[in-house]
Design an enzyme around this catalytic site. Structure first.
Site, PDB file in Angstrom:
ATOM      1  CG  HIS A 192       4.511   5.050  -2.071  1.00 48.80           C
ATOM      2  ND1 HIS A 192       3.356   4.866  -1.355  1.00 48.80           N
ATOM      3  CD2 HIS A 192       4.207   4.779  -3.364  1.00 48.80           C
ATOM      4  CE1 HIS A 192       2.393   4.487  -2.181  1.00 48.80           C
ATOM      5  NE2 HIS A 192       2.872   4.433  -3.407  1.00 48.80           N
ATOM      6  CE1 TYR A 203       5.898   4.178   5.500  1.00 49.78           C
ATOM      7  CE2 TYR A 203       5.243   3.635   7.735  1.00 49.78           C
ATOM      8  CZ  TYR A 203       5.218   3.368   6.378  1.00 49.78           C
ATOM      9  OH  TYR A 203       4.502   2.289   5.904  1.00 49.78           O
TER      10      TYR A 203
HETATM   11  C1  DQA Z   1       3.458   4.458   2.227  1.00 52.34           C
HETATM   12  C2  DQA Z   1       3.681   2.969   1.913  1.00 52.34           C
HETATM   13  C3  DQA Z   1       2.398   2.177   2.139  1.00 52.34           C
HETATM   14  O1  DQA Z   1       2.625   0.792   1.861  1.00 52.34           O
HETATM   15  C4  DQA Z   1       1.936   2.301   3.590  1.00 52.34           C
HETATM   16  O2  DQA Z   1       0.707   1.637   3.762  1.00 52.34           O
HETATM   17  C5  DQA Z   1       1.856   3.714   4.035  1.00 52.34           C
HETATM   18  C6  DQA Z   1       2.909   4.651   3.628  1.00 52.34           C
HETATM   19  C7  DQA Z   1       4.763   5.255   2.105  1.00 52.34           C
HETATM   20  O3  DQA Z   1       4.675   6.477   1.970  1.00 52.34           O
HETATM   21  O4  DQA Z   1       5.855   4.696   2.164  1.00 52.34           O
HETATM   22  O5  DQA Z   1       0.971   4.086   4.793  1.00 52.34           O
HETATM   23  O6  DQA Z   1       2.545   4.979   1.287  1.00 52.34           O
END
Ligand code: DQA
Length: 151
Positions: free
Chosen positions: A102, A26
């Site tokens: 995302h 992330y």
């Molecule tokens: C997310 C992707 C989701 O699968 C995960 O559960 C997250 C973050 C992303 O921003 O990449 O919490 O939403």
């Protein structure tokens, strides 16, 4: 800015830990960095941003219900993306144009992340560009609802 159109930016569970949460997936930007990025972009369009994060499904739904007059929605539902019919129904019920964002490319990860219950009730989805997904999503939303930078 009192009469400026307002746009909701909603973040789901565990996104409050961004910066230290699995940085290899992330990145190292915090949720506050994302807030600043969006607020700066919103200033270019002269729209007001209502930024919100919750780890609770019900709180996210209540927040959407509280802001039925919003002009648009950027939502990173986090893990609720893959599980929540309730958030999907809330977005469909409000009829606020929504863009799902995302940080990671959910289509290139585990199989369960490839399914989004939210995407079918959104204008579109942007995934995989780190915090830039929010900026790209915001620009796309502005274009979709017809707000330009130079108005
Ligand atoms: C997310 C992707 C989701 O699968 C995960 O559960 C997250 C973050 C992303 O921003 O990449 O919490 O939403």
């Amino acid at each position: 800015m009192e009469d400026a159109p307002s746009v909701l930016v909603v973040n789901g569970p565990n996104l409050n830990l961004l910066g230290t949460r699995e940085p290899e997936i992330y990145g190292t930007a915090s949720l506050d960095d994302i807030k600043k990025l969006i607020e700066s972009r919103a200033g270019d369009y002269r729209v007001k941003v209502i930024f919100f994060q919750s780890n609770s499904e019900g709180a996210i739904i209540d927040h959407l219900h509280r802001h039925l007059d919003a002009q648009g929605l950027i939502i990173n539902p986090a893990s609720f993306t893959h599980t929540s019919i309730a958030i999907r129904d809330a977005i469909a019920s409000t009829a606020i144009p929504a863009v799902e964002v995302h940080l990671s490319n959910i289509h290139a990860r585990e199989d369960f992340r490839r399914v989004s219950h939210i995407a079918p009730v959104c204008v579109g989805q942007i995934a995989g560009f780190g915090i830039d997904s929010y900026r790209l999503g915001f620009d796309a939303l502005m274009r979709h609802i017809g707000i330009s930078e130079s108005r």
